[in-house]
Design a protein around this motif. Structure first.
Motif, mmCIF file in Angstrom:
data_model
loop_
_atom_site.group_PDB
_atom_site.id
_atom_site.type_symbol
_atom_site.label_atom_id
_atom_site.label_comp_id
_atom_site.label_asym_id
_atom_site.label_seq_id
_atom_site.Cartn_x
_atom_site.Cartn_y
_atom_site.Cartn_z
ATOM 1 N N HIS A 46 -9.212 -10.005 12.198
ATOM 2 C CA HIS A 46 -9.589 -9.622 10.840
ATOM 3 C C HIS A 46 -8.429 -8.910 10.140
ATOM 4 N N ALA A 50 -6.568 -10.098 6.723
ATOM 5 C CA ALA A 50 -6.435 -9.224 5.553
ATOM 6 C C ALA A 50 -4.968 -9.117 5.150
ATOM 7 N N THR A 53 -3.821 -12.245 3.482
ATOM 8 C CA THR A 53 -4.329 -12.317 2.102
ATOM 9 C C THR A 53 -3.378 -11.580 1.156
ATOM 10 N N VAL A 97 -8.126 -7.213 -2.956
ATOM 11 C CA VAL A 97 -9.096 -7.542 -1.906
ATOM 12 C C VAL A 97 -8.468 -7.333 -0.524
ATOM 13 N N GLY A 98 -7.228 -7.835 -0.332
ATOM 14 C CA GLY A 98 -6.563 -7.699 0.969
ATOM 15 C C GLY A 98 -6.333 -6.249 1.351
ATOM 16 N N TRP A 101 -9.632 -4.564 2.112
ATOM 17 C CA TRP A 101 -10.109 -5.028 3.424
ATOM 18 C C TRP A 101 -9.384 -4.262 4.535
ATOM 19 N N TRP A 104 -10.649 -0.752 4.686
ATOM 20 C CA TRP A 104 -11.991 -0.742 5.276
ATOM 21 C C TRP A 104 -11.909 -0.905 6.791
ATOM 22 N N LEU A 105 -11.035 -1.823 7.260
ATOM 23 C CA LEU A 105 -10.908 -2.060 8.706
ATOM 24 C C LEU A 105 -10.380 -0.824 9.429
ATOM 25 N N ASN A 110 -14.955 1.622 11.672
ATOM 26 C CA ASN A 110 -14.698 0.192 11.834
ATOM 27 C C ASN A 110 -13.566 -0.109 12.804
#
Ligand SMILES: [Zn+2]
Length: 117
Positions: A46, A50, A53, A97-98, A101, A104-105, A110
């Motif tokens: 993931h 990311a 991206t 977005v990347g 992400w 968030w990761l 997470n």
């Protein structure tokens, strides 16, 4: 019976299932160490997606800027050419977005479990 997440693909599955119905991982035979390794690999996949991206987004931004500057009449003229008009906003959105992400990761809840030896 409970619904758990497959340590390999992250899809929901029954806690009683011996193999994941989505990716065929033999979940029932996995040791704690194997589960840890699968969870870490999944997190890394993931994180790689990311990061890729954001690289794609940066490519779009560079392409859009060069296209805008290079298209006749040369320079930063308005309105920008249609290719730049598409590439630049899509690049900005994909980059956001990347990065979001990745952030968030990396949140503590997470992150993958620490490596076991
Ligand atoms: Zn699975």
């Amino acid at each position: 019976m409970a619904i758990v997440r497959c340590p390999n693909c992250g899809q929901r599955m029954s806690s009683l299932a011996k193999t994941c119905p989505h990716c065929d991982t033999p979940v029932g035979k996995l040791s704690a160490r194997d589960r840890n390794r699968l969870a870490r690999n999944r997190w890394q996949r993931h994180a790689d997606r990311a990061a890729n991206t954001t690289y794609l987004a940066l490519g779009l931004l560079v392409f859009g800027a060069i296209w805008w500057w290079g298209a006749p009449p040369q320079g930063w003229f308005f309105p920008p050419p249609i290719a730049a008009l598409i590439a630049l906003p899509v690049g900005v959105v994909l980059y956001s977005v990347g990065r979001g992400w990745l952030i968030w990761l990396r949140l503590p809840r997470n992150r993958p479990p620490p490596e076991q030896d």
